[in-house]
Scaffold this motif. Structure first.
Motif, PDB file in Angstrom:
ATOM      1  N   LEU A  78     -11.727   9.993 -22.766  1.00 36.78           N
ATOM      2  CA  LEU A  78     -11.647  10.309 -21.342  1.00 36.78           C
ATOM      3  C   LEU A  78     -11.302   9.048 -20.556  1.00 36.78           C
ATOM      4  N   ALA A  79     -10.336   9.162 -19.640  1.00 38.89           N
ATOM      5  CA  ALA A  79      -9.908   7.996 -18.858  1.00 38.89           C
ATOM      6  C   ALA A  79      -9.374   8.436 -17.507  1.00 38.89           C
ATOM      7  N   TYR A  80      -9.269   7.466 -16.619  1.00 36.64           N
ATOM      8  CA  TYR A  80      -8.638   7.688 -15.313  1.00 36.64           C
ATOM      9  C   TYR A  80      -7.455   6.745 -15.183  1.00 36.64           C
ATOM     10  N   SER A  81      -6.367   7.271 -14.590  1.00 37.04           N
ATOM     11  CA  SER A  81      -5.185   6.452 -14.310  1.00 37.04           C
ATOM     12  C   SER A  81      -4.639   6.835 -12.952  1.00 37.04           C
ATOM     13  N   PRO A  82      -4.672   5.936 -11.984  1.00 40.84           N
ATOM     14  CA  PRO A  82      -4.153   6.290 -10.658  1.00 40.84           C
ATOM     15  C   PRO A  82      -2.658   6.551 -10.701  1.00 40.84           C
ATOM     16  N   SER A  83      -2.256   7.628 -10.077  1.00 42.34           N
ATOM     17  CA  SER A  83      -0.824   7.928  -9.995  1.00 42.34           C
ATOM     18  C   SER A  83      -0.166   6.955  -9.030  1.00 42.34           C
TER      19      SER A  83
ATOM     20  N   ALA B 149       9.068   4.361 -15.479  1.00 40.46           N
ATOM     21  CA  ALA B 149       9.366   3.428 -16.574  1.00 40.46           C
ATOM     22  C   ALA B 149       9.091   1.976 -16.194  1.00 40.46           C
ATOM     23  N   ASN B 150       9.325   1.606 -14.929  1.00 47.02           N
ATOM     24  CA  ASN B 150       9.160   0.190 -14.555  1.00 47.02           C
ATOM     25  C   ASN B 150       8.032  -0.041 -13.562  1.00 47.02           C
ATOM     26  N   THR B 151       7.140   0.953 -13.425  1.00 46.92           N
ATOM     27  CA  THR B 151       5.946   0.779 -12.597  1.00 46.92           C
ATOM     28  C   THR B 151       4.733   0.644 -13.515  1.00 46.92           C
ATOM     29  N   PRO B 152       4.024  -0.488 -13.477  1.00 47.73           N
ATOM     30  CA  PRO B 152       2.867  -0.672 -14.372  1.00 47.73           C
ATOM     31  C   PRO B 152       1.831   0.432 -14.190  1.00 47.73           C
ATOM     32  N   LYS B 153       1.204   0.837 -15.273  1.00 48.06           N
ATOM     33  CA  LYS B 153       0.215   1.922 -15.262  1.00 48.06           C
ATOM     34  C   LYS B 153      -1.171   1.343 -15.484  1.00 48.06           C
ATOM     35  N   ILE B 154      -2.096   1.708 -14.615  1.00 45.64           N
ATOM     36  CA  ILE B 154      -3.488   1.265 -14.711  1.00 45.64           C
ATOM     37  C   ILE B 154      -4.272   2.282 -15.537  1.00 45.64           C
TER      38      ILE B 154
END
Length: 402
Positions: free
Chosen positions: A137-142, A154-159
């Motif tokens: 289970l995880a969270y990733s802000p859009s 593709a070129n926006t870093p994902k948290i």
């Protein structure tokens, strides 16, 4: 047929994720959570279907994927906080079919603590599985920015912030297939707070420049020239521009009642930004008065009624309040927008201008609310009797600017 990914919620967050996944070669299921605002052109849909996208209404298929991402919309509720009803519905649906070793990720905008305190119990109670042990289970802000031609998935870093280190790594492995860079947060609460900070950063800075717009008008200073000069500073400054109000899907959050203390600056920013439609009305009435006309019975043409240029999305657009206030003053309001074929305010249809130049020439006042690329603002400024530009998009001296 099993798929690698299920995107639950096909609105303004879910559709871009599904598109990015398909483009990266990930076989993807799309599952709707309710009435959602995302849309695809026929050509985009054909490309997705040919690339392995499969929309489904069969919830059982959610139990045959490796990764499930919840992108359900969280619109503002009566108290201004995120309404988690569709997240809850998505979680219960997924939980009923959740299998061990699945990675579940929440991308919907939420306040800090939602993944741990709200989503986790729903998934565990509905599945009989334990997060962090039986499933990840995880969270990733859009970080979706509709219409941005420079930055996409593709070129926006994902948290990524996982419940456990293993959860973080599992989610990071998935997003690593879609983006060039994955950034690991300490946990879900930190990742959720990234979303909070980024959204509030936008609203606070827009509020500052909106206040500067009012001040500069009172001082007789050209704010747009001030911004042009200020943005040449190579450090410590990012240019924001004023407008008739703040639209979009990002809800500013001051966390009143949901945290030990509120964010006073965010609360103030909300007050400033929510006042901008009324300020536009004040400027409009003053301009009409200066030219010997009254707002009552004046013919006012609104240009661009979407919240963002070159997009059809009307979420939170200030055009609604501006049109309503003009109508309350007795003005006759019409609109033009190349992306909005029909528009209504509080259920009342607003007449659409077919010929832009003829409508601008006939209107007592034309108000540019959104600078769509198709607008010839130089030509428009020549044709319009009186033009109020709330975006600073017209050539210098061609219109009255906000």
């Amino acid at each position: 047929m099993p798929a690698d990914l299920a995107v639950i919620g096909l609105g303004h967050l879910g559709l871009p994720l599904a598109q990015a996944a398909v483009a990266a070669g990930v076989s993807t299921l799309g599952y709707k959570t309710g009435p959602e605002g995302g849309s695809l052109t026929p050509a985009e849909l054909r490309r997705m279907l040919s690339g392995g996208f499969r929309p489904t209404t069969d919830a059982a298929e959610l139990g045959r994927v490796r990764t499930a991402v919840i992108c359900a919309p969280t619109p503002p509720g009566p108290d201004g906080a995120h309404d988690l009803a569709q997240v809850a519905s998505a979680a219960r649906t997924l939980a009923a079919h959740l299998r061990p070793h699945t990675t579940v990720i929440l991308e919907s905008p939420v306040h800090p603590g939602t993944t741990d305190d709200f989503l986790l119990p729903l998934l565990e109670d509905g599945s009989g599985l334990r997060a962090g042990r039986d499933f990840h289970l995880a969270y990733s802000p859009s970080r979706v920015d509709p219409g941005n031609r420079d930055f996409g998935p593709a070129n926006t870093p994902k948290i990524i912030g996982g419940l456990t280190p293993a959860c973080t790594e599992s989610a990071a492995a998935f997003y690593g297939r879609l983006t060039d860079k994955v950034v690991r947060a300490r946990g879900p609460r930190e990742a959720e707070t990234v979303q909070l900070l980024e959204t509030n950063y936008r609203h606070v800075n827009i509020a500052l420049v909106n206040e500067m717009a009012v001040l500069c008008h009172d001082l007789g200073v050209d704010l747009w020239d001030v911004i042009r000069c200020a943005e040449t500073k190579p450090f410590g400054f990012q240019a924001f521009r004023p407008g008739p109000g703040v639209g979009g899907h990002g809800i500013p959050q001051d966390l009143t009642g949901r945290a030990p203390r509120s964010l006073r600056m965010v609360e103030l920013a909300q007050q400033v930004n929510s006042h901008m439609p009324q300020y536009v009305i004040q400027r409009a009435a003053a301009l009409l008065n200066e030219h010997g006309k009254s707002a009552r019975a004046a013919r006012v043409l609104l240009l661009g009624v979407t919240y963002k240029a070159d997009l059809a999305d009307q979420q939170g657009t200030p055009a609604h309040e501006i049109a309503l206030r003009l109508m309350e003053l007795g003005a006759s309001v019409s609109y033009h927008d190349p992306l909005v074929p029909a528009w209504s305010v509080l259920g009342h249809p607003v007449p659409r201008a077919d010929s832009l130049y003829e409508a601008a020439a006939d209107a007592d006042l034309t108000i540019l609310l959104q600078q769509h690329r198709t607008y010839d603002l130089q030509g428009l400024s020549v044709k319009a009797q009186l033009l109020l530009d709330t975006r600073g998009a017209t050539p210098t001296g061609a219109a009255h600017r906000l």
